[in-house]
Each structure stands twice: as C-alpha cells, then as structure tokens.
Scaffold this motif. Structure first.
Motif, PDB file in Angstrom:
ATOM      1  N   GLN A  35       0.836  -1.201   0.000  1.00  0.00           N
ATOM      2  CA  GLN A  35       0.000   0.000   0.000  1.00  0.00           C
ATOM      3  C   GLN A  35       0.875   1.257   0.000  1.00  0.00           C
ATOM      4  O   GLN A  35       0.593   2.216  -0.711  1.00  0.00           O
ATOM      5  N   ALA A  36       1.936   1.243   0.794  1.00  0.00           N
ATOM      6  CA  ALA A  36       2.845   2.391   0.832  1.00  0.00           C
ATOM      7  C   ALA A  36       3.467   2.624  -0.545  1.00  0.00           C
ATOM      8  O   ALA A  36       3.611   3.771  -0.980  1.00  0.00           O
TER       9      ALA A  36
ATOM     10  N   GLY B 186      12.073   5.759   3.638  1.00  0.00           N
ATOM     11  CA  GLY B 186      10.636   5.636   3.870  1.00  0.00           C
ATOM     12  C   GLY B 186      10.459   4.672   5.033  1.00  0.00           C
ATOM     13  O   GLY B 186      10.400   3.458   4.825  1.00  0.00           O
TER      14      GLY B 186
ATOM     15  N   ILE C 259       8.431   3.222   6.890  1.00  0.00           N
ATOM     16  CA  ILE C 259       7.062   2.730   7.036  1.00  0.00           C
ATOM     17  C   ILE C 259       7.019   1.708   8.181  1.00  0.00           C
ATOM     18  O   ILE C 259       7.779   0.740   8.185  1.00  0.00           O
ATOM     19  N   ASN C 260       6.152   1.965   9.134  1.00  0.00           N
ATOM     20  CA  ASN C 260       6.007   1.105  10.322  1.00  0.00           C
ATOM     21  C   ASN C 260       7.339   0.879  11.042  1.00  0.00           C
ATOM     22  O   ASN C 260       7.574  -0.186  11.598  1.00  0.00           O
TER      23      ASN C 260
ATOM     24  N   SER D 279       1.543   9.641  -5.485  1.00  0.00           N
ATOM     25  CA  SER D 279       2.055  10.958  -5.116  1.00  0.00           C
ATOM     26  C   SER D 279       3.065  11.466  -6.136  1.00  0.00           C
ATOM     27  O   SER D 279       3.061  12.654  -6.485  1.00  0.00           O
TER      28      SER D 279
ATOM     29  N   ASP E 177       7.945   8.816   7.740  1.00  0.00           N
ATOM     30  CA  ASP E 177       7.200   7.651   8.213  1.00  0.00           C
ATOM     31  C   ASP E 177       5.971   7.297   7.376  1.00  0.00           C
ATOM     32  O   ASP E 177       5.472   6.175   7.466  1.00  0.00           O
ATOM     33  N   ARG E 178       5.482   8.240   6.591  1.00  0.00           N
ATOM     34  CA  ARG E 178       4.270   7.994   5.806  1.00  0.00           C
ATOM     35  C   ARG E 178       4.569   8.206   4.330  1.00  0.00           C
ATOM     36  O   ARG E 178       5.117   9.241   3.939  1.00  0.00           O
ATOM     37  N   ALA E 179       4.166   7.247   3.507  1.00  0.00           N
ATOM     38  CA  ALA E 179       4.477   7.279   2.075  1.00  0.00           C
ATOM     39  C   ALA E 179       3.980   8.545   1.396  1.00  0.00           C
ATOM     40  O   ALA E 179       4.671   9.108   0.543  1.00  0.00           O
ATOM     41  N   GLU E 180       2.794   9.011   1.770  1.00  0.00           N
ATOM     42  CA  GLU E 180       2.233  10.190   1.107  1.00  0.00           C
ATOM     43  C   GLU E 180       2.966  11.476   1.461  1.00  0.00           C
ATOM     44  O   GLU E 180       2.766  12.507   0.818  1.00  0.00           O
ATOM     45  N   GLU E 181       3.857  11.440   2.447  1.00  0.00           N
ATOM     46  CA  GLU E 181       4.629  12.627   2.826  1.00  0.00           C
ATOM     47  C   GLU E 181       6.023  12.657   2.183  1.00  0.00           C
ATOM     48  O   GLU E 181       6.729  13.655   2.303  1.00  0.00           O
TER      49      GLU E 181
END
Length: 181
Positions: A2-3, A118, A120-121, A10, A152-156
């Motif tokens: 998902q990330a 990135g 993530i988690n 993005s 920490d968040r893919a969309e950022e």
C-alpha cells in the motif's frame, strides 16, 4: 504494498517521473503501478539477467521507457544519473546496498540529491540507529553531507523531497551571493 502504491500516486500527482530498478514485483512494482495508474511516467532500468527474475516481460511493456543494462553496476550508474532524489522503502539486501552506496557517494561529495528512508512502520529504525552510532563513533567523517530524510508515511515522501530540494536551491543561491560579495 500500500505504501508503494501511495508513493507512486504521489509521484504522478506532483508531475514527477519515476526512475527505478525495473522490477514489476514487490514494493517497487507497486510504486511503478501507482505512478502508471495515476497517469505518470515510469522509466525502468534493469540488467538483462534480472528480466525474468524480478520482472515479467509483459508488464515491462507497460512502462514508458525501459533501459536494459549489461549488469548491476551499469544499472545503478544510469539510475544515479537520471534521478534527482533517492527513496528507500522497506526492502532487502539490494535496497540496503543501493541506499548505502548513494549515502557513500554523498559523503564523498559526488551529489547533494535528497536521500529518503521511507520508514514505514518503523522498518528502517534499526538502520537509522546504526547510522547514528557510526556518526557518534566518528566513522561518518563528513556527516553534514550524509543527512537522509526520514519519513514515516508514504504520502509525505514527495512533499518532503520537494521541500528539501527548494531549501537546497536557496542555499546554493545564498552561496552564490556570498561568493560575489
């Protein structure tokens, strides 16, 4: 996964292009899929020997551009030349090796392009702790050149890259003005 898709979306939404290792499976395949599904441009760079291992020839036909190289060295060099920033999403030894090489090149002054973990988690937290330990022990001699962004968040990720690039251009302009005085 998902990330990866979120990052890809993005990239396309910010009118940027993806240059990546050409795999159509796993998280990087998800990034490419996210870019393509949002109408963005994707360039895959893959060595011949990985064509059937990391990619499906059918899926590679969906990329906007495909560059097949003789080996991994040529692949990394071409990716480096074409990229304006580097992102390491959660991955394995190959991902680790590539982001460490990019950081090494930054330390050696070969580039000042944004580098991103990135995280993530919290995936990269142990690596980031190791990097800090290396700095603390004095083994990262030009630590000011090796300052990867941690997101920490893919969309950022893309907004942070764009902000870092804008800040860097501002510093370059400041240096030019100072050197002219």
């Amino acid at each position: 996964m998902q990330a990866g898709r979120l990052l890809g979306k993005s990239i396309a939404e910010h009118a940027l292009q993806l240059v990546y290792g050409g795999g159509t499976r796993g998280i990087m395949g998800a990034v490419a899929s996210g870019v393509l599904s949002a109408g963005g441009h994707v360039t895959g760079i893959i060595p011949e020997f990985l064509m059937d291992k990391e990619a499906t020839r059918h899926s590679l036909g969906q990329l906007n551009e495909l560059i097949v190289t003789a080996d991994m060295h040529e692949r990394k060099h071409k990716m480096f030349e074409r990229a304006d920033a580097f992102v390491a999403l959660p991955g394995g030894i190959g991902t680790l090796e590539e982001i460490v090489e990019i950081m090494t090149w930054a330390q050696l002054g070969r580039h000042r392009k944004p580098m991103v973990f990135g995280n993530i988690n919290g995936f990269w937290t142990p690596m980031l702790e190791l990097l800090q330990h290396m700095r603390d022990e004095g083994f990262v001699h030009t630590a000011h050149l090796v300052q990867p962004l941690v997101v920490d968040r893919a969309e950022e990720i893309v907004p942070r890259i764009l902000a870092a690039a804008a800040a860097s251009k501002g510093r370059e302009g400041e240096r030019e003005i100072i050197s002219k005085l």
